[in-house]
Design a protein around this motif. Structure first.
Motif, PDB file in Angstrom:
ATOM      1  N   PRO A 161      -1.154 -12.924  -7.343  1.00 35.68           N
ATOM      2  CA  PRO A 161      -2.722 -13.365  -7.738  1.00 35.68           C
ATOM      3  C   PRO A 161      -3.668 -13.724  -6.677  1.00 35.68           C
ATOM      4  O   PRO A 161      -4.774 -13.356  -6.813  1.00 35.68           O
ATOM      5  CB  PRO A 161      -2.220 -14.750  -8.272  1.00 35.68           C
ATOM      6  N   VAL A 162      -3.032 -13.747  -5.411  1.00 35.35           N
ATOM      7  CA  VAL A 162      -4.146 -13.864  -4.345  1.00 35.35           C
ATOM      8  C   VAL A 162      -4.467 -12.498  -3.838  1.00 35.35           C
ATOM      9  O   VAL A 162      -5.911 -12.422  -3.727  1.00 35.35           O
ATOM     10  CB  VAL A 162      -3.382 -14.517  -2.796  1.00 35.35           C
ATOM     11  N   PHE A 163      -3.600 -11.277  -3.887  1.00 42.81           N
ATOM     12  CA  PHE A 163      -4.239  -9.947  -3.947  1.00 42.81           C
ATOM     13  C   PHE A 163      -5.364  -9.614  -4.743  1.00 42.81           C
ATOM     14  O   PHE A 163      -6.385  -9.348  -4.492  1.00 42.81           O
ATOM     15  CB  PHE A 163      -3.015  -9.053  -3.864  1.00 42.81           C
ATOM     16  N   GLU A 164      -5.123 -10.146  -6.062  1.00 41.69           N
ATOM     17  CA  GLU A 164      -5.940  -9.676  -7.170  1.00 41.69           C
ATOM     18  C   GLU A 164      -7.388 -10.518  -7.063  1.00 41.69           C
ATOM     19  O   GLU A 164      -8.463  -9.881  -7.108  1.00 41.69           O
ATOM     20  CB  GLU A 164      -5.278 -10.043  -8.473  1.00 41.69           C
ATOM     21  N   LYS A 165      -7.286 -11.737  -6.654  1.00 43.33           N
ATOM     22  CA  LYS A 165      -8.319 -12.442  -6.441  1.00 43.33           C
ATOM     23  C   LYS A 165      -9.268 -11.875  -5.409  1.00 43.33           C
ATOM     24  O   LYS A 165     -10.524 -11.857  -5.411  1.00 43.33           O
ATOM     25  CB  LYS A 165      -8.204 -13.972  -5.957  1.00 43.33           C
ATOM     26  N   HIS A 166      -8.839 -11.366  -4.397  1.00 38.43           N
ATOM     27  CA  HIS A 166      -9.522 -10.625  -3.282  1.00 38.43           C
ATOM     28  C   HIS A 166      -9.569  -9.137  -3.450  1.00 38.43           C
ATOM     29  O   HIS A 166     -10.410  -8.380  -2.499  1.00 38.43           O
ATOM     30  CB  HIS A 166      -8.735 -11.012  -1.910  1.00 38.43           C
ATOM     31  N   GLY A 167      -9.410  -8.668  -4.648  1.00 39.41           N
ATOM     32  CA  GLY A 167      -9.561  -7.228  -4.861  1.00 39.41           C
ATOM     33  C   GLY A 167      -8.984  -6.438  -3.988  1.00 39.41           C
ATOM     34  O   GLY A 167      -9.317  -5.255  -3.842  1.00 39.41           O
ATOM     35  N   ILE A 168      -7.721  -6.710  -3.608  1.00 39.98           N
ATOM     36  CA  ILE A 168      -6.728  -5.939  -2.890  1.00 39.98           C
ATOM     37  C   ILE A 168      -5.776  -5.046  -3.949  1.00 39.98           C
ATOM     38  O   ILE A 168      -5.064  -5.460  -4.716  1.00 39.98           O
ATOM     39  CB  ILE A 168      -5.666  -6.587  -2.124  1.00 39.98           C
ATOM     40  N   ASN A 169      -6.114  -3.792  -3.679  1.00 36.22           N
ATOM     41  CA  ASN A 169      -5.054  -2.751  -4.493  1.00 36.22           C
ATOM     42  C   ASN A 169      -3.945  -2.682  -4.088  1.00 36.22           C
ATOM     43  O   ASN A 169      -3.377  -1.472  -3.315  1.00 36.22           O
ATOM     44  CB  ASN A 169      -5.912  -1.303  -4.410  1.00 36.22           C
ATOM     45  N   TYR A 170      -2.758  -3.656  -4.259  1.00 38.59           N
ATOM     46  CA  TYR A 170      -1.599  -3.581  -4.129  1.00 38.59           C
ATOM     47  C   TYR A 170      -0.741  -2.819  -4.726  1.00 38.59           C
ATOM     48  O   TYR A 170      -1.083  -2.188  -5.813  1.00 38.59           O
ATOM     49  CB  TYR A 170      -1.101  -4.933  -3.788  1.00 38.59           C
ATOM     50  N   ALA A 171       0.479  -2.106  -4.077  1.00 38.56           N
ATOM     51  CA  ALA A 171       1.335  -1.446  -5.036  1.00 38.56           C
ATOM     52  C   ALA A 171       2.178  -2.372  -5.975  1.00 38.56           C
ATOM     53  O   ALA A 171       2.720  -3.250  -5.699  1.00 38.56           O
ATOM     54  CB  ALA A 171       2.215  -0.546  -4.162  1.00 38.56           C
ATOM     55  N   SER A 172       2.194  -1.937  -7.048  1.00 37.91           N
ATOM     56  CA  SER A 172       2.826  -2.459  -8.229  1.00 37.91           C
ATOM     57  C   SER A 172       4.438  -2.235  -7.818  1.00 37.91           C
ATOM     58  O   SER A 172       4.974  -1.409  -7.161  1.00 37.91           O
ATOM     59  CB  SER A 172       2.568  -2.183  -9.632  1.00 37.91           C
ATOM     60  N   ASP A 173       5.166  -3.259  -8.627  1.00 35.98           N
ATOM     61  CA  ASP A 173       6.837  -2.868  -8.394  1.00 35.98           C
ATOM     62  C   ASP A 173       7.131  -1.509  -8.709  1.00 35.98           C
ATOM     63  O   ASP A 173       8.005  -0.969  -8.255  1.00 35.98           O
ATOM     64  CB  ASP A 173       7.614  -3.994  -9.128  1.00 35.98           C
TER      65      ASP A 173
END
Length: 212
Positions: A161-173
């Motif tokens: 959720p922190v990644f999402e809040k900051h708009g970071i395009n993390y890799a999904s599982d």
């Protein structure tokens, strides 16, 4: 000089001498240790990166030489997750690369590499880096006996959720975790034969479906 390897050793010795006279600590990729005439008493730090095991580098660290571990199979973050999933990074063990347990004191640390000439935008850059950086952090700072991938995964899920809040395009599982060999081979084939953005495209689809 008998060959180009000996020429490299001669050249490296000149660089090492110059740097040490300036009060600096020279660091060289592990290929330099293959030169028999390299001055191993100089205190040069070897950075072990190669895909294949390097007996010269392993002998160096096990005989007291200092080393940084940045092995390709675990820490090259510009490689696709199908080749280097986050569990390969997290479960890294120096013993798998020839470092005897009694000589881990000679390992100065680990390093993740990211060769951005293959990356043309932030979307791919972020996906390749996150959550690998989180895995690297725990490998670097937690003792091996305190590491658990299952516990790490819980902490990672809480971080998303922190990644999402900051708009970071993390890799999904679906992208970041290890796949069966057949599926991984399929992705790698497409990655190396014309579509280096395949995982980015797949990740966008998974994230759009709400996959974490």
């Amino acid at each position: 000089m008998k060959d180009e390897t000996e020429l490299q050793g001669w050249f490296e010795n000149r660089l090492i001498k110059y740097l040490t006279e300036k009060g600096k600590t020279p660091i060289g990729w592990n290929e330099i240790i293959s030169a028999d005439n390299l001055d191993k008493s100089s205190g040069v730090v070897i950075q072990y990166w190669t895909r294949k095991r390097d007996k010269n580098a392993e002998g160096y660290v096990n005989s007291g030489g200092n080393m940084i571990l940045s092995n390709h199979q675990c820490f090259y973050f510009d490689m696709p997750y199908a080749m280097t999933p986050i569990d390969a990074t997290y479960n890294y063990n120096p013993a798998d690369y020839g470092v005897n347990e009694s000589n881990t004191k000679n390992v100065l640390g680990v390093e993740g590499e990211y060769w951005s000439e293959w990356i043309s935008d932030n979307k791919k850059l972020e996906m390749m880096m996150f959550p690998r950086l989180q895995a690297l952090g725990e490998v670097a700072w937690l003792p091996k006996e305190k590491r658990s991938f299952n516990e790490f995964k819980k902490r990672l899920d809480a971080q998303k959720p922190v990644f999402e809040k900051h708009g970071i395009n993390y890799a999904s599982d679906e992208i970041a975790l290890a796949k069966n060999k057949k599926e991984a081979a399929k992705i790698l084939y497409k990655f190396t034969h014309g579509n280096p953005y395949l995982e980015v495209e797949l990740n966008s689809k998974y994230r759009a479906k709400g996959d974490k």
